[in-house]
Design a protein around this motif. Sequence first.
Motif, mmCIF file in Angstrom:
data_model
loop_
_atom_site.group_PDB
_atom_site.id
_atom_site.type_symbol
_atom_site.label_atom_id
_atom_site.label_comp_id
_atom_site.label_asym_id
_atom_site.label_seq_id
_atom_site.Cartn_x
_atom_site.Cartn_y
_atom_site.Cartn_z
ATOM 1 N N SER A 176 0.821 -1.215 0.000
ATOM 2 C CA SER A 176 0.000 0.000 0.000
ATOM 3 C C SER A 176 0.857 1.267 0.000
ATOM 4 O O SER A 176 0.388 2.341 -0.390
ATOM 5 C CB SER A 176 -0.936 0.009 1.208
ATOM 6 N N ALA A 177 2.109 1.154 0.452
ATOM 7 C CA ALA A 177 2.987 2.330 0.519
ATOM 8 C C ALA A 177 3.766 2.560 -0.759
ATOM 9 O O ALA A 177 4.432 3.597 -0.908
ATOM 10 C CB ALA A 177 3.958 2.180 1.692
ATOM 11 N N THR A 237 8.607 6.825 -3.696
ATOM 12 C CA THR A 237 8.927 5.907 -2.596
ATOM 13 C C THR A 237 9.955 4.875 -3.037
ATOM 14 O O THR A 237 9.891 4.343 -4.157
ATOM 15 C CB THR A 237 7.665 5.190 -2.095
ATOM 16 N N THR A 238 10.887 4.599 -2.144
ATOM 17 C CA THR A 238 11.807 3.466 -2.297
ATOM 18 C C THR A 238 11.362 2.371 -1.330
ATOM 19 O O THR A 238 11.230 2.614 -0.129
ATOM 20 C CB THR A 238 13.258 3.869 -1.984
ATOM 21 N N LEU A 239 11.130 1.181 -1.853
ATOM 22 C CA LEU A 239 10.718 0.040 -1.032
ATOM 23 C C LEU A 239 11.907 -0.895 -0.857
ATOM 24 O O LEU A 239 12.413 -1.451 -1.833
ATOM 25 C CB LEU A 239 9.550 -0.710 -1.681
ATOM 26 N N LEU A 240 12.371 -1.035 0.378
ATOM 27 C CA LEU A 240 13.491 -1.932 0.683
ATOM 28 C C LEU A 240 12.943 -3.215 1.297
ATOM 29 O O LEU A 240 12.258 -3.178 2.327
ATOM 30 C CB LEU A 240 14.460 -1.261 1.658
ATOM 31 N N THR A 269 12.529 -0.305 -6.050
ATOM 32 C CA THR A 269 12.435 -1.463 -5.162
ATOM 33 C C THR A 269 13.827 -2.052 -5.013
ATOM 34 O O THR A 269 14.498 -2.332 -6.022
ATOM 35 C CB THR A 269 11.478 -2.529 -5.718
ATOM 36 N N VAL A 270 14.279 -2.228 -3.766
ATOM 37 C CA VAL A 270 15.608 -2.762 -3.478
ATOM 38 C C VAL A 270 15.451 -4.094 -2.758
ATOM 39 O O VAL A 270 14.764 -4.172 -1.723
ATOM 40 C CB VAL A 270 16.425 -1.785 -2.606
ATOM 41 N N PHE A 271 16.079 -5.141 -3.283
ATOM 42 C CA PHE A 271 16.040 -6.478 -2.684
ATOM 43 C C PHE A 271 17.433 -6.829 -2.182
ATOM 44 O O PHE A 271 18.414 -6.712 -2.929
ATOM 45 C CB PHE A 271 15.566 -7.529 -3.692
ATOM 46 N N GLY A 312 18.147 6.586 -0.765
ATOM 47 C CA GLY A 312 17.675 7.958 -0.636
ATOM 48 C C GLY A 312 17.355 8.636 -1.932
ATOM 49 O O GLY A 312 17.323 9.884 -1.990
ATOM 50 N N SER A 313 17.122 7.892 -3.005
ATOM 51 C CA SER A 313 16.824 8.507 -4.306
ATOM 52 C C SER A 313 15.420 9.096 -4.345
ATOM 53 O O SER A 313 15.107 9.881 -5.252
ATOM 54 C CB SER A 313 16.988 7.465 -5.422
ATOM 55 N N HIS A 314 14.539 8.731 -3.403
ATOM 56 C CA HIS A 314 13.190 9.282 -3.317
ATOM 57 C C HIS A 314 12.969 9.845 -1.917
ATOM 58 O O HIS A 314 13.738 9.573 -0.991
ATOM 59 C CB HIS A 314 12.140 8.210 -3.638
ATOM 60 N N SER A 315 11.924 10.606 -1.799
ATOM 61 C CA SER A 315 11.679 11.303 -0.523
ATOM 62 C C SER A 315 11.146 10.398 0.575
ATOM 63 O O SER A 315 11.172 10.767 1.747
ATOM 64 C CB SER A 315 10.692 12.460 -0.749
ATOM 65 N N HIS A 316 10.656 9.211 0.223
ATOM 66 C CA HIS A 316 10.118 8.289 1.226
ATOM 67 C C HIS A 316 10.801 6.925 1.082
ATOM 68 O O HIS A 316 11.035 6.455 -0.046
ATOM 69 C CB HIS A 316 8.599 8.115 1.068
ATOM 70 N N LEU A 317 11.112 6.324 2.204
ATOM 71 C CA LEU A 317 11.694 4.976 2.230
ATOM 72 C C LEU A 317 10.815 4.085 3.106
ATOM 73 O O LEU A 317 10.579 4.390 4.282
ATOM 74 C CB LEU A 317 13.124 4.995 2.789
ATOM 75 N N VAL A 318 10.327 3.010 2.525
ATOM 76 C CA VAL A 318 9.550 2.009 3.259
ATOM 77 C C VAL A 318 10.469 0.817 3.510
ATOM 78 O O VAL A 318 10.913 0.157 2.566
ATOM 79 C CB VAL A 318 8.295 1.576 2.473
#
Length: 408
Positions: free
Chosen positions: A86-87, A92-95, A121-123, A229-235
């Motif tokens: 949902s985020a 957003t960067t999703l880790l 998206t980072v795996f 940190g490439s986007h303003s939000h990190l999940v």
Amino acid sequence: MTLATPASSSASPTARQVWMRTRGPLLAVLVLVAAGIALAATHSGDRHGRLDPRSADRYGSRAVAELLKDRGVSVRVVTTLKDATSAAGPDTTLLVTAPDLLTPDQQHTLRTATTDTAGRTVFLAAGPPSVRALAPGVRVESAAPVTTRAPRCSLEAARLAGTAETGGLRYSSDSLDALACYPADGLPSLLLLRHPAAGDTVLLGSPDILYNDRLDKQGNASLALQLLGSHSHLVWYLPSLDDPSAASGGEHDDGGTGNGSAGGESSFIGLIPSGWLWGTLQLALAAVLVAVWRSRRLGPLIAERLPVAIRASESTEGRARLHRKTNARDRAAAALRHASRTRIAPLVGVSPQNAHSPATLLPAVSARLSTGDDGLRSLIFGSAPSDDAALVLLADQLDSLEREVRTS
């Protein structure tokens, strides 16, 4: 029947005896409880888990999370697939710290939710099962040791970071939009897949650059900050086995909970949190230690005074009635013959070890009485009587034989 007066009117243990018996286990329980409280107190607060941005221990990632916040990046920690999907968004960067922990249905749901979001998206250390679902077209090669390596690619984040401690799983891809960095023996340990207008996917073979105790080495901090940190939000997604989607088979595009498939099912043991398994193991070990400790305190056997004394004749009569009730003439005859042989053997010079050996006992008795062995064999080592009268006759004959041996 003669009754003996008991030494005490009650056989119940006293309060002191109960305390002496139970103080050891009670002390062990108190020690375990105190140790559990102490561990809970010392492990609470800044200590959470591996790659947890709230954890300040050596394998936590609080340092990089704080640096990202200082750069204006909001860091949100989630532990469920629903919150992670949902985020997802363009800013957003999703880790995903443990993609291999996700079930196939969860991986499919995550892939669907992050496609066409224009985010990143980072795996971390994604193995073959998760890579096939989360990054189609990418192959996982053998792992390489984590060491200092140069970027050797055109990715700006890697060029600015310079050498960094990378390694772990290595990847290969035939896509023209893939940037391969930090190669180990010719295969990259960092792979960035570009998807125009749909965001990008980063595969990092090892999470070492995010650990608190490794962040200040080489260009680890720079590389971590630029990747995350490439986007303003990190999940920051920490997959867990207590996620409802892991048990139900994953959440699908409609936001509901699916029934799951055979590939997404988890075993009952796998759904139990690791803390409960360790706690059960510790309790089992404590129980074994208490059992060993108590077994060393049992001491030698002691004779207890019986509350009732019974004459030997009454005990014999009681056993005889039991034999008669069950028609156990064979056992009664065997007992009579065994007792007779035991008493006769020392009278004719036969040792107790050979008292029940026909080859030793019969010649000695025959020599004492000057009779043949045939009649003695059937009498002392014969078959079971066919009825009660024959059993009584056998008892009389054994008594007569014993008297004759004694008087001869």
